[in-house]
Design a protein around this motif. Sequence first.
Motif, short mmCIF file in Angstrom:
data_model
loop_
_atom_site.label_atom_id
_atom_site.label_comp_id
_atom_site.label_asym_id
_atom_site.label_seq_id
_atom_site.Cartn_x
_atom_site.Cartn_y
_atom_site.Cartn_z
N VAL A 127 52.61 32.17 20.78
CA VAL A 127 51.78 31.13 21.43
C VAL A 127 52.08 31.10 22.93
CG1 VAL A 127 51.35 28.64 21.58
CG2 VAL A 127 51.58 29.72 19.33
N VAL A 128 53.38 31.14 23.27
CA VAL A 128 53.75 31.11 24.70
C VAL A 128 53.15 32.33 25.41
CG1 VAL A 128 55.67 31.16 26.35
CG2 VAL A 128 55.87 29.83 24.24
N THR A 129 53.28 33.50 24.79
CA THR A 129 52.75 34.72 25.40
C THR A 129 51.25 34.58 25.65
OG1 THR A 129 54.41 35.96 24.22
CG2 THR A 129 52.60 37.24 25.12
N ASP A 130 50.54 34.00 24.68
CA ASP A 130 49.09 33.82 24.86
C ASP A 130 48.80 32.89 26.04
OD1 ASP A 130 48.50 35.48 22.79
OD2 ASP A 130 48.01 33.91 21.34
N TYR A 131 49.57 31.78 26.14
CA TYR A 131 49.36 30.87 27.28
C TYR A 131 49.65 31.59 28.61
CZ TYR A 131 48.38 26.33 25.10
OH TYR A 131 47.77 25.28 24.47
N LEU A 132 50.72 32.40 28.63
CA LEU A 132 51.07 33.07 29.89
C LEU A 132 49.96 34.04 30.31
CD1 LEU A 132 54.92 33.77 29.51
CD2 LEU A 132 53.75 31.72 30.32
N SER A 133 49.41 34.76 29.32
CA SER A 133 48.35 35.70 29.74
C SER A 133 47.07 34.96 30.10
CB SER A 133 48.14 36.82 28.70
OG SER A 133 47.50 36.31 27.59
N LEU A 134 46.78 33.84 29.41
CA LEU A 134 45.61 33.03 29.80
C LEU A 134 45.78 32.53 31.24
CD1 LEU A 134 43.10 31.21 29.28
CD2 LEU A 134 44.67 29.51 28.33
N LEU A 135 46.98 32.00 31.55
CA LEU A 135 47.20 31.45 32.90
C LEU A 135 47.12 32.55 33.96
CD1 LEU A 135 49.91 28.87 31.88
CD2 LEU A 135 47.78 28.32 33.11
N ASP A 136 47.60 33.73 33.60
CA ASP A 136 47.51 34.86 34.52
C ASP A 136 46.03 35.16 34.83
OD1 ASP A 136 48.74 36.99 35.95
OD2 ASP A 136 47.91 38.35 34.43
N ARG A 137 45.20 35.14 33.79
CA ARG A 137 43.76 35.40 33.98
C ARG A 137 43.12 34.28 34.82
NH1 ARG A 137 41.48 38.50 29.61
NH2 ARG A 137 39.47 38.29 30.66
N LEU A 138 43.51 33.01 34.55
CA LEU A 138 42.94 31.90 35.33
C LEU A 138 43.29 32.07 36.81
CD1 LEU A 138 43.63 28.73 33.09
CD2 LEU A 138 41.44 29.88 33.46
N GLY A 139 44.56 32.44 37.05
CA GLY A 139 45.01 32.63 38.44
C GLY A 139 44.27 33.77 39.11
N SER A 140 44.19 34.92 38.41
CA SER A 140 43.58 36.09 39.06
C SER A 140 42.08 35.91 39.26
CB SER A 140 43.90 37.38 38.30
OG SER A 140 43.37 37.29 37.01
N GLN A 141 41.45 35.06 38.44
CA GLN A 141 40.00 34.81 38.64
C GLN A 141 39.75 33.62 39.57
OE1 GLN A 141 37.35 35.05 35.31
NE2 GLN A 141 38.68 36.42 34.18
N GLY A 142 40.82 33.07 40.15
CA GLY A 142 40.67 31.97 41.11
C GLY A 142 40.17 30.68 40.47
N LEU A 143 40.50 30.49 39.18
CA LEU A 143 40.01 29.29 38.48
C LEU A 143 41.05 28.16 38.43
CD1 LEU A 143 38.17 31.07 35.52
CD2 LEU A 143 37.11 29.49 37.17
N GLY A 144 42.22 28.41 39.05
CA GLY A 144 43.32 27.45 38.94
C GLY A 144 43.00 26.06 39.46
N ASP A 145 42.04 25.95 40.39
CA ASP A 145 41.73 24.62 40.91
C ASP A 145 40.74 23.87 40.01
OD1 ASP A 145 39.71 26.43 41.44
OD2 ASP A 145 39.13 25.50 43.34
N ARG A 146 40.19 24.56 39.01
CA ARG A 146 39.18 23.91 38.13
C ARG A 146 39.57 23.90 36.66
NH1 ARG A 146 35.03 27.82 40.23
NH2 ARG A 146 36.94 28.57 41.20
N ALA A 147 40.53 24.75 36.27
CA ALA A 147 40.88 24.83 34.85
C ALA A 147 42.39 24.74 34.67
CB ALA A 147 40.36 26.14 34.26
N GLU A 148 42.83 23.79 33.83
CA GLU A 148 44.26 23.69 33.50
C GLU A 148 44.43 23.99 32.02
OE1 GLU A 148 46.14 19.81 33.28
OE2 GLU A 148 44.90 19.50 31.51
#
Length: 305
Positions: A73-94
């Motif tokens: 589960v943690v690994t899935d969250y880490l890869s999801l967050l990596d994708r959010l960061g690299s797509q510049g979605l960090g300011d709109r998606a938590e």
Amino acid sequence: MFRQVLLAASRSNGVRRAMETAPFAQGVVRRFIAGGEVDDVLDVTLSLTGDGRLVTIDHLGEDTTEPSHAEAVVTDYLSLLDRLGSQGLGDRAEVSVKLSAVGRALDEGLAVENARRICAAAETAGTTVTLDMEDHTTVASTLRILRELRRDHPRTGAVIQSYLRRSEEYCAELAYEGSRVRLCKGAYAAPSDVAYSARADIDKSYVRCMKVLMAGPGYPMLATHDPRLIEIAGALAVLHDRAPGGFEYQMLYGIRSAEQSRLAGMGAQVRVYVPYGREWYGYAMRRMAERPANLAFVLRSFTTR
Ligand code: FDA
């Protein structure tokens, strides 16, 4: 009574296993859940954020009993967050996290460490984590872990359920500068000495909690689909001179989408809770317990497949 039966079924592991592999799962997935994979939830996130809404993503799963499952589960969250960061979605998606999914039942220390890793990855991606609140037996532990996480990650969000008799007290404790608090009614079965059961009492408690949060210096996240409570929230924002950026409305994916768009169109901040993953059963059962119309929808999707 019907609600109690569905909530009891939502905790049954045997039923869960049978249902999650049942062929009509796709019907449930389409209505309330973004899909099984990270790409599915990213597509939904792009569509919602394109429409001016914010998102919080929940990786479905709860009641983890194996350390390897917690790690997955943690690994899935880490890869999801990596994708959010690299797509510049960090300011709109938590992201929203259930501590039971990252190993709390195995060891509270393991859950803290796992949650810490997710919070650190969220910070790197320019976003935040909110800890979901699960059944009443886990409230003290969740608030303890929240305090621990907030030492290093002060923007970690909390959830308070207004059906708890102590909810107003919890809100008062959490209504401090910078504190992000999501207020919801509560979706789990709970005994009457701990929680209100009458809808009117839960709603009155929601209003009392909302007053505390909206009057305080924290950041309220008002999670409800209830039109009366949404109207009261708007009035409290005016009363306390809160700018639209000073609080959020929050709703679940697939529920009252037109209202979400309407509020966002008026300039309000609206965040949609979007679940994804294969362990959909507990989440979907709680949605059906809330509203028989949701059950009817799922049964229709079964018969029209
Ligand atoms: P309720 O279910 O009482 O509905 C009130 C009114 O809203 C209805 O009378 C109707 O007018 C309208 N409505 C509701 N559903 C509708 C639908 N499908 N279509 C049209 N109108 C509808 N719970 C928990 O225990 N722990 C948690 O961590 C969270 N996290 C969370 C995050 C977010 C963002 C949300 C929105 C909710 C949660 N919840 C939760 C779930 C929450 O506790 C609650 O069970 C549901 O939000 C349903 O409660 P409502 O406030 O919508 O009221």
